[in-house]
Design a protein around this motif. Sequence first.
Motif, PDB file in Angstrom:
ATOM      1  N   ASP A 138      55.261  54.198  36.486  1.00  8.91           N
ATOM      2  CA  ASP A 138      55.289  54.596  37.893  1.00  8.91           C
ATOM      3  C   ASP A 138      54.299  55.716  38.102  1.00  8.91           C
ATOM      4  O   ASP A 138      54.359  56.761  37.428  1.00  8.91           O
ATOM      5  N   ILE A 139      53.366  55.498  39.041  1.00  4.80           N
ATOM      6  CA  ILE A 139      52.348  56.507  39.360  1.00  4.80           C
ATOM      7  C   ILE A 139      52.645  57.036  40.760  1.00  4.80           C
ATOM      8  O   ILE A 139      52.548  56.303  41.757  1.00  4.80           O
ATOM      9  N   VAL A 140      53.067  58.305  40.839  1.00  2.40           N
ATOM     10  CA  VAL A 140      53.357  58.924  42.134  1.00  2.40           C
ATOM     11  C   VAL A 140      52.053  59.251  42.847  1.00  2.40           C
ATOM     12  O   VAL A 140      51.129  59.814  42.254  1.00  2.40           O
ATOM     13  N   SER A 141      51.980  58.868  44.137  1.00  2.00           N
ATOM     14  CA  SER A 141      50.801  59.153  44.939  1.00  2.00           C
ATOM     15  C   SER A 141      51.244  59.320  46.392  1.00  2.00           C
ATOM     16  O   SER A 141      52.440  59.261  46.701  1.00  2.00           O
ATOM     17  N   PHE A 142      50.317  59.552  47.266  1.00  2.00           N
ATOM     18  CA  PHE A 142      50.667  59.717  48.672  1.00  2.00           C
ATOM     19  C   PHE A 142      50.747  58.349  49.346  1.00  2.00           C
ATOM     20  O   PHE A 142      50.134  57.381  48.908  1.00  2.00           O
ATOM     21  N   TRP A 143      51.508  58.281  50.406  1.00  2.00           N
ATOM     22  CA  TRP A 143      51.675  57.043  51.161  1.00  2.00           C
ATOM     23  C   TRP A 143      50.323  56.583  51.711  1.00  2.00           C
ATOM     24  O   TRP A 143      49.579  57.329  52.332  1.00  2.00           O
ATOM     25  N   GLY A 144      49.986  55.311  51.471  1.00  2.00           N
ATOM     26  CA  GLY A 144      48.724  54.753  51.971  1.00  2.00           C
ATOM     27  C   GLY A 144      47.541  54.979  51.046  1.00  2.00           C
ATOM     28  O   GLY A 144      46.401  54.633  51.409  1.00  2.00           O
ATOM     29  N   ALA A 145      47.780  55.556  49.845  1.00  2.00           N
ATOM     30  CA  ALA A 145      46.673  55.724  48.895  1.00  2.00           C
ATOM     31  C   ALA A 145      46.164  54.348  48.463  1.00  2.00           C
ATOM     32  O   ALA A 145      46.938  53.406  48.309  1.00  2.00           O
ATOM     33  N   PRO A 146      44.841  54.203  48.276  1.00  2.00           N
ATOM     34  CA  PRO A 146      44.290  52.893  47.903  1.00  2.00           C
ATOM     35  C   PRO A 146      44.743  52.458  46.508  1.00  2.00           C
ATOM     36  O   PRO A 146      44.866  53.271  45.595  1.00  2.00           O
ATOM     37  N   VAL A 147      45.002  51.176  46.375  1.00  2.00           N
ATOM     38  CA  VAL A 147      45.345  50.575  45.085  1.00  2.00           C
ATOM     39  C   VAL A 147      44.200  49.647  44.691  1.00  2.00           C
ATOM     40  O   VAL A 147      43.778  48.808  45.495  1.00  2.00           O
ATOM     41  N   TYR A 148      43.715  49.811  43.473  1.00  2.00           N
ATOM     42  CA  TYR A 148      42.524  49.083  43.018  1.00  2.00           C
ATOM     43  C   TYR A 148      42.890  48.035  41.962  1.00  2.00           C
ATOM     44  O   TYR A 148      43.781  48.246  41.140  1.00  2.00           O
ATOM     45  N   ALA A 149      42.159  46.917  41.987  1.00  2.00           N
ATOM     46  CA  ALA A 149      42.279  45.940  40.900  1.00  2.00           C
ATOM     47  C   ALA A 149      41.690  46.572  39.644  1.00  2.00           C
ATOM     48  O   ALA A 149      40.588  47.125  39.673  1.00  2.00           O
ATOM     49  N   THR A 150      42.400  46.498  38.548  1.00  2.00           N
ATOM     50  CA  THR A 150      41.931  47.149  37.318  1.00  2.00           C
ATOM     51  C   THR A 150      41.020  46.256  36.477  1.00  2.00           C
ATOM     52  O   THR A 150      40.502  46.695  35.451  1.00  2.00           O
ATOM     53  N   ALA A 151      40.820  45.018  36.901  1.00  2.00           N
ATOM     54  CA  ALA A 151      39.894  44.107  36.221  1.00  2.00           C
ATOM     55  C   ALA A 151      39.601  42.922  37.134  1.00  2.00           C
ATOM     56  O   ALA A 151      40.317  42.681  38.119  1.00  2.00           O
ATOM     57  N   ASP A 152      38.536  42.197  36.842  1.00  2.00           N
ATOM     58  CA  ASP A 152      38.213  40.976  37.585  1.00  2.00           C
ATOM     59  C   ASP A 152      39.307  39.933  37.344  1.00  2.00           C
ATOM     60  O   ASP A 152      39.882  39.858  36.248  1.00  2.00           O
ATOM     61  N   GLY A 153      39.570  39.119  38.357  1.00  2.00           N
ATOM     62  CA  GLY A 153      40.546  38.053  38.158  1.00  2.00           C
ATOM     63  C   GLY A 153      40.955  37.367  39.446  1.00  2.00           C
ATOM     64  O   GLY A 153      40.487  37.720  40.544  1.00  2.00           O
ATOM     65  N   PHE A 154      41.847  36.383  39.316  1.00  2.00           N
ATOM     66  CA  PHE A 154      42.360  35.633  40.464  1.00  2.00           C
ATOM     67  C   PHE A 154      43.760  36.147  40.839  1.00  2.00           C
ATOM     68  O   PHE A 154      44.598  36.363  39.969  1.00  2.00           O
ATOM     69  N   VAL A 155      43.952  36.332  42.142  1.00  2.00           N
ATOM     70  CA  VAL A 155      45.269  36.733  42.645  1.00  2.00           C
ATOM     71  C   VAL A 155      46.204  35.521  42.550  1.00  2.00           C
ATOM     72  O   VAL A 155      45.939  34.481  43.147  1.00  2.00           O
ATOM     73  N   THR A 156      47.243  35.658  41.755  1.00  2.00           N
ATOM     74  CA  THR A 156      48.194  34.548  41.573  1.00  2.00           C
ATOM     75  C   THR A 156      49.430  34.703  42.454  1.00  2.00           C
ATOM     76  O   THR A 156      50.165  33.740  42.692  1.00  2.00           O
ATOM     77  N   PHE A 157      49.665  35.931  42.937  1.00  2.00           N
ATOM     78  CA  PHE A 157      50.811  36.162  43.833  1.00  2.00           C
ATOM     79  C   PHE A 157      50.497  37.348  44.726  1.00  2.00           C
ATOM     80  O   PHE A 157      49.962  38.367  44.272  1.00  2.00           O
ATOM     81  N   ILE A 178      49.425  44.855  51.771  1.00  2.00           N
ATOM     82  CA  ILE A 178      48.710  43.942  50.857  1.00  2.00           C
ATOM     83  C   ILE A 178      47.427  43.489  51.538  1.00  2.00           C
ATOM     84  O   ILE A 178      47.459  42.984  52.656  1.00  2.00           O
ATOM     85  N   ARG A 179      46.298  43.655  50.860  1.00  2.00           N
ATOM     86  CA  ARG A 179      45.010  43.353  51.474  1.00  2.00           C
ATOM     87  C   ARG A 179      44.303  42.119  50.882  1.00  2.00           C
ATOM     88  O   ARG A 179      43.151  41.857  51.207  1.00  2.00           O
ATOM     89  N   VAL A 180      44.975  41.388  50.038  1.00  2.00           N
ATOM     90  CA  VAL A 180      44.383  40.175  49.460  1.00  2.00           C
ATOM     91  C   VAL A 180      45.378  39.031  49.571  1.00  2.00           C
ATOM     92  O   VAL A 180      46.586  39.242  49.688  1.00  2.00           O
ATOM     93  N   ASN A 181      44.850  37.828  49.511  1.00  2.00           N
ATOM     94  CA  ASN A 181      45.692  36.639  49.562  1.00  2.00           C
ATOM     95  C   ASN A 181      45.736  35.962  48.198  1.00  2.00           C
ATOM     96  O   ASN A 181      44.816  36.094  47.384  1.00  2.00           O
ATOM     97  N   SER A 182      46.780  35.195  47.997  1.00  2.00           N
ATOM     98  CA  SER A 182      46.924  34.450  46.753  1.00  2.00           C
ATOM     99  C   SER A 182      45.776  33.443  46.614  1.00  2.00           C
ATOM    100  O   SER A 182      45.389  32.789  47.585  1.00  2.00           O
ATOM    101  N   GLY A 183      45.221  33.342  45.407  1.00  2.00           N
ATOM    102  CA  GLY A 183      44.101  32.438  45.158  1.00  2.00           C
ATOM    103  C   GLY A 183      42.738  33.079  45.280  1.00  2.00           C
ATOM    104  O   GLY A 183      41.730  32.470  44.907  1.00  2.00           O
ATOM    105  N   ARG A 184      42.690  34.301  45.772  1.00  2.00           N
ATOM    106  CA  ARG A 184      41.410  34.977  45.957  1.00  2.00           C
ATOM    107  C   ARG A 184      40.937  35.595  44.635  1.00  2.00           C
ATOM    108  O   ARG A 184      41.741  36.085  43.839  1.00  2.00           O
TER     109      ARG A 184
END
Length: 304
Positions: free
Chosen positions: A200-219, A248-254
Amino acid sequence: MIRKKRKRKSSFTLMIIPHDSSNPRTHKINKTIMIIIAVFLIGIITGSAILYKISSNKLTRVKHLEVLEEVTEQQKAQLKELENLRKKIKELEEVEKKLKQILGIKGSIPLPKKVTAVPLNLKTYEDLETFNTQRQILEMKAILEEKEEALAYIEKEINRRKSILAVTPSRWPTFGFITSGYGWRIHPIFRRGDFHEGIDIVSFWGAPVYATADGFVTFAGWKSGYGKTIEISHGRGISTLYAHLSVIRVNSGRYVKKGQIIGLVGSTGTSKGPHLHYEVRRNGIAVNPIPYLNVDLIKIGRLK
């Protein structure tokens, strides 16, 4: 009775007999003159021989000097080439040393041994020094070829690790600090023993969340307990999970790239405040995400 001594002839008679029917002709030649002529002819022949020998020696000396000059120029060119090769090898060794430090490679790089016969005959060179210099040049060229192969190997290894690093979780998913690590703990809400499959990483509300590696969104959607959740497959059996999001800013399959914003920190699902629950899974089994938070080209080869 006293005999008178005959007086020796002091001349020679030269008879000339023509081929026609005319009478032969005779000429008397003084002996002294004949001797003088013979001595003169011998002197001319001897002088000519001496002059020929002197000129021959001079010509040989000139040719020798020309050969020496040619050898000197050849040696100068050889020494210049040798110095350039040494300088190039030194530069490659410095580059190799730095790259090996970056990659964490210790010791020498194993390379396939190539044995190539190089024709080098002493008889084709003017002197031993030229021969030895040429031999050193060939040795330096062989070393230079090995260094170039070593750098090619390192470059190939860097590219290989970069491609693996791109699809390996290797950065922090958001800003903040860890309040609950991976492993057994007392659940903050249910107050019972619970195995925490992520951090669990505590941060402020609305802080950006980044993909930690290249890949396909499965869910990308709501998941019981996790709230708004994103799951990304990175290949090779590795996947990551981002939970308790507010957006959530991405869709499944992207397909997403490392460092791309995929959502915002929130407190959805079973949560007591804004934070990101982050998981790394290998073949569907959760593993400790901590080693994956700061992965570089050196660490990528140590991940299990």
